[in-house]
Scaffold this motif. Structure first.
Motif, PDB file in Angstrom:
ATOM      1  N   ARG A 158       0.829  -1.208   0.000  1.00  0.00           N
ATOM      2  CA  ARG A 158       0.000   0.000   0.000  1.00  0.00           C
ATOM      3  C   ARG A 158       0.865   1.259   0.000  1.00  0.00           C
ATOM      4  NH1 ARG A 158      -2.225  -3.777   3.208  1.00  0.00           N
ATOM      5  NH2 ARG A 158      -1.124  -2.969   5.039  1.00  0.00           N
ATOM      6  N   GLY A 159       1.911   1.201  -0.793  1.00  0.00           N
ATOM      7  CA  GLY A 159       2.800   2.343  -0.972  1.00  0.00           C
ATOM      8  C   GLY A 159       3.863   2.507   0.086  1.00  0.00           C
ATOM      9  N   VAL A 160       3.865   1.657   1.118  1.00  0.00           N
ATOM     10  CA  VAL A 160       4.826   1.764   2.216  1.00  0.00           C
ATOM     11  C   VAL A 160       5.924   0.718   2.034  1.00  0.00           C
ATOM     12  CG1 VAL A 160       5.147   1.621   4.709  1.00  0.00           C
ATOM     13  CG2 VAL A 160       3.046   2.626   3.772  1.00  0.00           C
ATOM     14  N   PRO A 161       7.199   1.119   2.050  1.00  0.00           N
ATOM     15  CA  PRO A 161       8.274   0.144   1.856  1.00  0.00           C
ATOM     16  C   PRO A 161       8.510  -0.721   3.083  1.00  0.00           C
ATOM     17  CG  PRO A 161       9.187   2.336   2.200  1.00  0.00           C
ATOM     18  CD  PRO A 161       7.705   2.512   2.129  1.00  0.00           C
ATOM     19  N   VAL A 162       8.881  -1.960   2.841  1.00  0.00           N
ATOM     20  CA  VAL A 162       9.285  -2.885   3.895  1.00  0.00           C
ATOM     21  C   VAL A 162      10.291  -3.848   3.271  1.00  0.00           C
ATOM     22  CG1 VAL A 162       7.428  -4.547   3.427  1.00  0.00           C
ATOM     23  CG2 VAL A 162       8.470  -4.458   5.714  1.00  0.00           C
ATOM     24  N   TYR A 163      11.233  -4.328   4.063  1.00  0.00           N
ATOM     25  CA  TYR A 163      12.169  -5.316   3.524  1.00  0.00           C
ATOM     26  C   TYR A 163      12.410  -6.429   4.530  1.00  0.00           C
ATOM     27  CZ  TYR A 163      15.558  -2.342   6.042  1.00  0.00           C
ATOM     28  OH  TYR A 163      16.223  -1.594   6.975  1.00  0.00           O
ATOM     29  N   ILE A 164      12.763  -7.580   3.989  1.00  0.00           N
ATOM     30  CA  ILE A 164      13.096  -8.772   4.779  1.00  0.00           C
ATOM     31  C   ILE A 164      14.465  -9.247   4.299  1.00  0.00           C
ATOM     32  CG2 ILE A 164      12.398 -11.094   5.467  1.00  0.00           C
ATOM     33  CD1 ILE A 164       9.536 -10.343   4.570  1.00  0.00           C
ATOM     34  N   VAL A 165      15.440  -9.257   5.212  1.00  0.00           N
ATOM     35  CA  VAL A 165      16.813  -9.584   4.853  1.00  0.00           C
ATOM     36  C   VAL A 165      17.246 -10.832   5.618  1.00  0.00           C
ATOM     37  CG1 VAL A 165      19.185  -8.741   4.736  1.00  0.00           C
ATOM     38  CG2 VAL A 165      17.279  -7.130   4.534  1.00  0.00           C
ATOM     39  N   PRO A 166      17.607 -11.923   4.932  1.00  0.00           N
ATOM     40  CA  PRO A 166      18.049 -13.127   5.637  1.00  0.00           C
ATOM     41  C   PRO A 166      19.502 -13.022   6.087  1.00  0.00           C
ATOM     42  CG  PRO A 166      18.124 -13.502   3.281  1.00  0.00           C
ATOM     43  CD  PRO A 166      17.582 -12.111   3.470  1.00  0.00           C
ATOM     44  N   ARG A 167      19.804 -13.639   7.218  1.00  0.00           N
ATOM     45  CA  ARG A 167      21.168 -13.722   7.717  1.00  0.00           C
ATOM     46  C   ARG A 167      21.647 -15.170   7.650  1.00  0.00           C
ATOM     47  NH1 ARG A 167      21.854  -8.757   7.184  1.00  0.00           N
ATOM     48  NH2 ARG A 167      21.790  -7.287   8.923  1.00  0.00           N
ATOM     49  N   GLU A 168      22.965 -15.335   7.635  1.00  0.00           N
ATOM     50  CA  GLU A 168      23.545 -16.674   7.546  1.00  0.00           C
ATOM     51  C   GLU A 168      23.248 -17.524   8.776  1.00  0.00           C
ATOM     52  OE1 GLU A 168      27.437 -16.316   4.671  1.00  0.00           O
ATOM     53  OE2 GLU A 168      27.679 -15.763   6.776  1.00  0.00           O
ATOM     54  N   ASP A 169      22.925 -16.893   9.917  1.00  0.00           N
ATOM     55  CA  ASP A 169      22.669 -17.652  11.139  1.00  0.00           C
ATOM     56  C   ASP A 169      21.213 -18.112  11.260  1.00  0.00           C
ATOM     57  OD1 ASP A 169      21.343 -15.296  11.679  1.00  0.00           O
ATOM     58  OD2 ASP A 169      22.492 -14.799  13.481  1.00  0.00           O
ATOM     59  N   GLY A 170      20.415 -17.925  10.230  1.00  0.00           N
ATOM     60  CA  GLY A 170      19.037 -18.386  10.264  1.00  0.00           C
ATOM     61  C   GLY A 170      18.049 -17.356  10.775  1.00  0.00           C
ATOM     62  N   THR A 171      18.497 -16.162  11.098  1.00  0.00           N
ATOM     63  CA  THR A 171      17.598 -15.096  11.499  1.00  0.00           C
ATOM     64  C   THR A 171      17.269 -14.225  10.284  1.00  0.00           C
ATOM     65  OG1 THR A 171      19.401 -13.600  12.089  1.00  0.00           O
ATOM     66  CG2 THR A 171      18.560 -15.072  13.819  1.00  0.00           C
ATOM     67  N   VAL A 172      16.288 -13.353  10.454  1.00  0.00           N
ATOM     68  CA  VAL A 172      15.994 -12.356   9.426  1.00  0.00           C
ATOM     69  C   VAL A 172      15.889 -10.985  10.075  1.00  0.00           C
ATOM     70  CG1 VAL A 172      14.803 -13.962   7.870  1.00  0.00           C
ATOM     71  CG2 VAL A 172      13.492 -12.694   9.582  1.00  0.00           C
ATOM     72  N   VAL A 173      16.132  -9.975   9.272  1.00  0.00           N
ATOM     73  CA  VAL A 173      15.988  -8.578   9.687  1.00  0.00           C
ATOM     74  C   VAL A 173      14.827  -7.989   8.898  1.00  0.00           C
ATOM     75  CG1 VAL A 173      17.081  -6.305   9.714  1.00  0.00           C
ATOM     76  CG2 VAL A 173      18.431  -8.346  10.211  1.00  0.00           C
ATOM     77  N   ILE A 174      13.929  -7.314   9.600  1.00  0.00           N
ATOM     78  CA  ILE A 174      12.802  -6.654   8.949  1.00  0.00           C
ATOM     79  C   ILE A 174      12.871  -5.163   9.261  1.00  0.00           C
ATOM     80  CG2 ILE A 174      10.288  -6.442   8.842  1.00  0.00           C
ATOM     81  CD1 ILE A 174      10.058  -9.379   9.477  1.00  0.00           C
ATOM     82  N   GLY A 175      12.767  -4.353   8.265  1.00  0.00           N
ATOM     83  CA  GLY A 175      12.796  -2.901   8.428  1.00  0.00           C
ATOM     84  C   GLY A 175      12.168  -2.265   7.205  1.00  0.00           C
ATOM     85  N   ALA A 176      12.254  -1.005   7.064  1.00  0.00           N
ATOM     86  CA  ALA A 176      12.654  -0.049   8.093  1.00  0.00           C
ATOM     87  C   ALA A 176      11.697   1.118   7.988  1.00  0.00           C
ATOM     88  CB  ALA A 176      14.070   0.441   7.907  1.00  0.00           C
ATOM     89  N   THR A 177      11.190   1.463   9.133  1.00  0.00           N
ATOM     90  CA  THR A 177      10.408   2.687   9.194  1.00  0.00           C
ATOM     91  C   THR A 177      11.331   3.880   9.038  1.00  0.00           C
ATOM     92  OG1 THR A 177      10.631   2.749  11.588  1.00  0.00           O
ATOM     93  CG2 THR A 177       8.690   1.640  10.699  1.00  0.00           C
ATOM     94  N   GLN A 178      10.751   5.033   8.764  1.00  0.00           N
ATOM     95  CA  GLN A 178      11.542   6.254   8.633  1.00  0.00           C
ATOM     96  C   GLN A 178      10.747   7.391   9.244  1.00  0.00           C
ATOM     97  OE1 GLN A 178      13.943   6.783   5.022  1.00  0.00           O
ATOM     98  NE2 GLN A 178      12.978   8.775   4.775  1.00  0.00           N
ATOM     99  N   ARG A 179      11.305   8.021  10.267  1.00  0.00           N
ATOM    100  CA  ARG A 179      10.601   9.094  10.953  1.00  0.00           C
ATOM    101  C   ARG A 179      11.594  10.156  11.395  1.00  0.00           C
ATOM    102  NH1 ARG A 179      11.157   7.250  16.443  1.00  0.00           N
ATOM    103  NH2 ARG A 179      11.759   5.054  16.471  1.00  0.00           N
ATOM    104  N   GLU A 180      11.124  11.381  11.410  1.00  0.00           N
ATOM    105  CA  GLU A 180      11.968  12.515  11.780  1.00  0.00           C
ATOM    106  C   GLU A 180      11.313  13.248  12.939  1.00  0.00           C
ATOM    107  OE1 GLU A 180      13.782  14.763   8.628  1.00  0.00           O
ATOM    108  OE2 GLU A 180      13.190  13.267   7.145  1.00  0.00           O
ATOM    109  N   ASP A 181      11.231  12.543  14.072  1.00  0.00           N
ATOM    110  CA  ASP A 181      10.531  13.075  15.236  1.00  0.00           C
ATOM    111  C   ASP A 181      11.453  13.345  16.406  1.00  0.00           C
ATOM    112  OD1 ASP A 181      11.183  10.484  15.785  1.00  0.00           O
ATOM    113  OD2 ASP A 181       9.187   9.839  16.384  1.00  0.00           O
TER     114      ASP A 181
END
Length: 439
Positions: free
Chosen positions: A280-303
């Motif tokens: 719905r127009g909002v970016p999101v990413y899923i990045v796999p790591r070699e240790d079997g975990t994943v990283v999910i990001g990334a919001t962006q805010r200037e608060d």
């Protein structure tokens, strides 16, 4: 990572001496220190908590193609030049450190959740193709053949073969081991530094001698004397005392929330390559790591409650505050693309502030002399390397090479758009210096 000497430095008469002082122990600062050391110089890397800032939270996507934005062609050239350096940089670093960096060359998959997301991604592809970048559409069936846990309801998928990834936390560990090892092997130790290179303290200001930057003053009272000083401490760069008169470093904190999750054995691998999506127009990413975990990001805010230049401690504190709404958004949108995300174990929620500039491009290079000075002149002994925003990890090999070449007395006019004096009415003349390709 090996066990370094953690004893405090024992400077002579309160002074550490090195050929190069690098302020800032993130990925960029470590790579600059590594390049300086390999060029035959002793190095003092100054940071009281190395690797704990934006580098700690970074997903490590090396994405010059996916990160292309409208009217940022100069930045694209730098991103592509740095991307081309990564294979050789990683090979040298792995050989020097004996560690794996989590560098993966699997392609990136761009995915749209609905018809509007598909149009947005195809519009971006047109811009990417106009700049000579390869992005190829896949059918949903082809995409799910590569990544079986993708939702069958996605609207589109595109293959981006040039966009890769690295694990920034492991990268910093490798760099620290490589710096310690190379310092010991070469004998080029900075007098009074831990492991011959590390100064675990906070820089508070620059030192000057006869109009030249001559080193750094530290919070603990120690001084670092150096022939060259590189300011690479992100948001805190603008708060350093005794910057060149009239130099304005307009850095602002842009916060991002990052999640790390463990993938149950029966779902491994969740994905084999980075998935960058629009939901719905909002970016999101899923990045796999070699240790079997994943990283999910990334919001962006200037608060942030305060600008980095006025209140670095407040900005640093705000940078660690995780947004509940951001965590919800990331999990919700990631599940739209990969429904099995709902079955993962949430290990960590992290937030950091990235240093951004008004044009979203880094402040990288020598500081031009004040208006009215000799044309083409610059402040001797000083290099600025900050404001990398979303691209710090990707651009670190190029930043290291550019800083090394500047210390060798050479430059490349392609990088003049990143002149750190461009917001201060200070322009430099590339024609007055020697030219050497840095990429």
């Amino acid at each position: 990572m090996g066990t370094p000497n953690t004893a405090p430095p024992q400077p002579t008469n309160g002074t550490v001496r090195a050929d190069v002082a690098v302020i800032g122990g993130g990925v960029v600062g470590h790579v600059i220190a590594w390049e300086a050391l390999r060029s035959g110089r002793s190095v003092a890397l100054i940071d009281d908590a190395p690797g704990s800032g934006a580098s700690w939270a970074a997903a490590g996507m090396l994405a010059p193609v996916s990160e292309l934005h409208y009217q940022e062609e100069d930045l694209l050239d730098l991103m592509l030049a740095s991307s081309a350096r990564w294979p050789g940089f990683i090979a040298d670093l792995a050989a020097a450190s004996g560690e794996r960096t989590g560098y993966l060359t699997t392609p990136t998959l761009a995915v749209g959740a609905d018809a509007a997301d598909r149009r947005a991604l195809m519009d971006l592809r047109a811009v990417q193709q106009a700049n000579g970048l390869a992005v190829e559409p896949l059918t949903v069936r082809e995409a799910r053949r590569r990544e079986p846990l993708l939702s069958p309801a996605i609207a589109c998928a595109l293959d981006t073969p040039a966009d890769h990834q690295v694990d920034p936390r492991r990268l910093v560990s490798c760099l620290r081991n490589a710096l310690a090892g190379e310092t010991a092997r070469s004998g080029r130790a900075a007098a009074g530094a831990v492991d011959g290179y590390a100064v675990p303290d906070r820089a508070v200001g620059l030192l000057w001698a006869d109009g030249t930057v001559a080193g750094v003053r530290l919070a603990g009272g120690v001084t670092v004397l150096a022939g060259e000083t590189v300011v690479a401490n992100g948001l805190d760069a603008a708060a350093l005392a005794d910057l060149p008169e009239g130099l304005h470093l307009p850095l602002r904190p842009v916060h991002g929330d990052i999640l790390r999750l463990a993938v149950p054995q029966h779902l491994q691998p969740l994905v084999t390559a980075t998935v960058r999506g629009l939901v719905r127009g909002v970016p999101v990413y899923i990045v796999p790591r070699e240790d079997g975990t994943v990283v999910i990001g990334a919001t962006q805010r200037e608060d942030a409650p305060a600008g980095a230049g006025a209140a670095p401690q407040a900005a640093r504190s705000a940078a660690g505050t995780v947004s509940a709404g951001g965590v919800y958004q990331l999990l919700r949108d990631a599940q739209v693309l990969v429904p099995a995300v709902a079955e993962l174990e949430l290990l960590e929620c992290t937030a950091r502030a990235r240093p951004a500039t008004p044009d979203n491009a880094p402040l990288l290079g020598r500081v031009p002399a004040a208006p009215g000075s000799t044309p083409g002149g610059h402040i001797a002994g000083l290099v600025i390397a900050t404001g990398f925003f979303r691209h710090g990890v990707l651009l670190s090999p190029a930043a290291g090479a550019i800083c090394r070449d500047l210390m060798d007395g050479t430059t490349d006019p392609r990088w003049e758009p990143f002149n750190p004096g461009r917001f201060s009415g200070r322009e430099s003349s590339a024609a007055s210096v020697n030219i050497k390709e840095t990429a």
